[in-house]
Design a protein around this motif. Structure first.
Motif, mmCIF file in Angstrom:
data_model
loop_
_atom_site.group_PDB
_atom_site.id
_atom_site.type_symbol
_atom_site.label_atom_id
_atom_site.label_comp_id
_atom_site.label_asym_id
_atom_site.label_seq_id
_atom_site.Cartn_x
_atom_site.Cartn_y
_atom_site.Cartn_z
ATOM 1 N N TYR A 20 -7.016 -2.716 9.999
ATOM 2 C CA TYR A 20 -8.394 -2.945 9.947
ATOM 3 C C TYR A 20 -8.235 -4.415 9.041
ATOM 4 O O TYR A 20 -9.136 -5.066 9.594
ATOM 5 N N LEU A 21 -7.686 -4.581 8.004
ATOM 6 C CA LEU A 21 -7.688 -5.784 7.494
ATOM 7 C C LEU A 21 -7.296 -6.968 8.193
ATOM 8 O O LEU A 21 -7.881 -8.058 8.110
ATOM 9 N N LYS A 22 -6.298 -6.856 8.961
ATOM 10 C CA LYS A 22 -5.789 -8.115 9.865
ATOM 11 C C LYS A 22 -6.724 -8.242 10.949
ATOM 12 O O LYS A 22 -6.721 -9.370 11.593
ATOM 13 N N THR A 23 -7.032 -7.243 11.681
ATOM 14 C CA THR A 23 -7.832 -7.278 12.902
ATOM 15 C C THR A 23 -9.243 -7.029 12.814
ATOM 16 O O THR A 23 -10.034 -7.463 13.745
ATOM 17 N N GLY A 24 -9.759 -6.196 11.946
ATOM 18 C CA GLY A 24 -11.185 -5.779 12.013
ATOM 19 C C GLY A 24 -11.195 -4.670 12.615
ATOM 20 O O GLY A 24 -12.562 -4.192 12.688
ATOM 21 N N GLN A 25 -10.418 -4.338 13.240
ATOM 22 C CA GLN A 25 -10.504 -3.073 14.369
ATOM 23 C C GLN A 25 -9.946 -1.940 13.525
ATOM 24 O O GLN A 25 -9.047 -2.062 12.859
ATOM 25 N N GLY A 26 -10.268 -0.720 13.827
ATOM 26 C CA GLY A 26 -9.791 0.448 13.471
ATOM 27 C C GLY A 26 -10.338 0.977 12.048
ATOM 28 O O GLY A 26 -9.493 1.660 11.251
ATOM 29 N N TYR A 27 -11.516 0.459 11.743
ATOM 30 C CA TYR A 27 -12.151 0.856 10.646
ATOM 31 C C TYR A 27 -12.391 2.561 10.339
ATOM 32 O O TYR A 27 -11.954 2.836 9.489
ATOM 33 N N GLN A 28 -12.563 3.085 11.522
ATOM 34 C CA GLN A 28 -12.764 4.633 11.590
ATOM 35 C C GLN A 28 -11.553 5.334 11.300
ATOM 36 O O GLN A 28 -11.309 6.148 10.561
ATOM 37 N N ALA A 29 -10.445 4.791 11.808
ATOM 38 C CA ALA A 29 -8.941 5.333 11.749
ATOM 39 C C ALA A 29 -8.593 5.088 10.217
ATOM 40 O O ALA A 29 -8.229 6.012 9.710
ATOM 41 N N TYR A 30 -8.852 3.814 9.787
ATOM 42 C CA TYR A 30 -8.729 3.741 8.311
ATOM 43 C C TYR A 30 -9.304 4.959 7.248
ATOM 44 O O TYR A 30 -8.732 5.589 6.474
ATOM 45 N N CYS A 31 -10.711 5.035 7.780
ATOM 46 C CA CYS A 31 -11.428 6.156 6.901
ATOM 47 C C CYS A 31 -10.985 7.387 7.149
ATOM 48 O O CYS A 31 -10.832 8.208 6.311
ATOM 49 N N ASP A 32 -10.681 7.850 8.338
ATOM 50 C CA ASP A 32 -10.117 9.033 8.749
ATOM 51 C C ASP A 32 -8.785 9.279 8.044
ATOM 52 O O ASP A 32 -8.399 10.420 7.976
ATOM 53 N N SER A 33 -7.969 8.256 7.849
ATOM 54 C CA SER A 33 -6.673 8.577 7.298
ATOM 55 C C SER A 33 -6.643 8.781 5.674
ATOM 56 O O SER A 33 -5.527 9.190 5.213
ATOM 57 N N LYS A 34 -7.916 8.690 5.027
ATOM 58 C CA LYS A 34 -7.756 8.831 3.581
ATOM 59 C C LYS A 34 -7.677 10.120 3.176
ATOM 60 O O LYS A 34 -8.104 11.007 3.908
ATOM 61 N N SER B 152 0.249 7.194 1.940
ATOM 62 C CA SER B 152 1.076 7.883 3.276
ATOM 63 C C SER B 152 1.096 6.400 4.354
ATOM 64 O O SER B 152 0.420 5.426 3.949
ATOM 65 N N LEU B 153 2.146 6.567 4.894
ATOM 66 C CA LEU B 153 2.333 5.373 6.015
ATOM 67 C C LEU B 153 1.189 5.430 7.072
ATOM 68 O O LEU B 153 0.757 4.495 7.284
ATOM 69 N N GLU B 154 0.747 6.418 7.164
ATOM 70 C CA GLU B 154 -0.386 6.560 8.263
ATOM 71 C C GLU B 154 -1.607 5.607 7.516
ATOM 72 O O GLU B 154 -2.395 4.749 8.069
ATOM 73 N N LEU C 208 0.862 -1.412 0.122
ATOM 74 C CA LEU C 208 -0.017 -0.111 -0.088
ATOM 75 C C LEU C 208 0.725 1.202 0.017
ATOM 76 O O LEU C 208 0.494 2.335 -0.643
ATOM 77 N N HIS C 209 1.879 1.230 0.801
ATOM 78 C CA HIS C 209 2.939 2.487 0.850
ATOM 79 C C HIS C 209 3.600 2.554 -0.452
ATOM 80 O O HIS C 209 3.700 3.596 -0.968
ATOM 81 N N ASP C 210 4.365 1.531 -0.920
ATOM 82 C CA ASP C 210 5.595 1.495 -1.725
ATOM 83 C C ASP C 210 4.902 1.504 -3.194
ATOM 84 O O ASP C 210 5.301 2.190 -3.997
#
Length: 69
Positions: free
Chosen positions: A55-69, A45-47, A38-40
């Motif tokens: 999110y993909l590996k744990t199912g957690q952090g979907y909101q963080a993923y959306c916010d980082s876009k 961005s790294l974030e 995804l990064h290279d």
């Protein structure tokens, strides 16, 4: 299917909103390989790469993923 092809397909699924499919493919890939792709390769961005991988590996952090876009 080669590992790089699986990760490419995983990323396409994530981008296209096919989250269940992307998460299923991510189970068999390392977090490092997904984040690096995804990064290279896609220039995220790294974030964003880390948030998406989490999110993909744990199912957690979907909101963080959306916010980082």
């Amino acid at each position: 299917m080669k590992r790089s092809e699986v990760i490419k397909y995983l990323a396409e699924s994530l981008i296209n909103g096919q989250l269940t499919q992307a998460r299923g493919l991510a189970k068999r890939q390392s977090a490092e390989a997904i984040c690096d792709y995804l990064h290279d390769e896609l220039g995220w961005s790294l974030e964003s790469s880390v948030a998406a991988t989490r999110y993909l590996k744990t199912g957690q952090g979907y909101q963080a993923y959306c916010d980082s876009k």
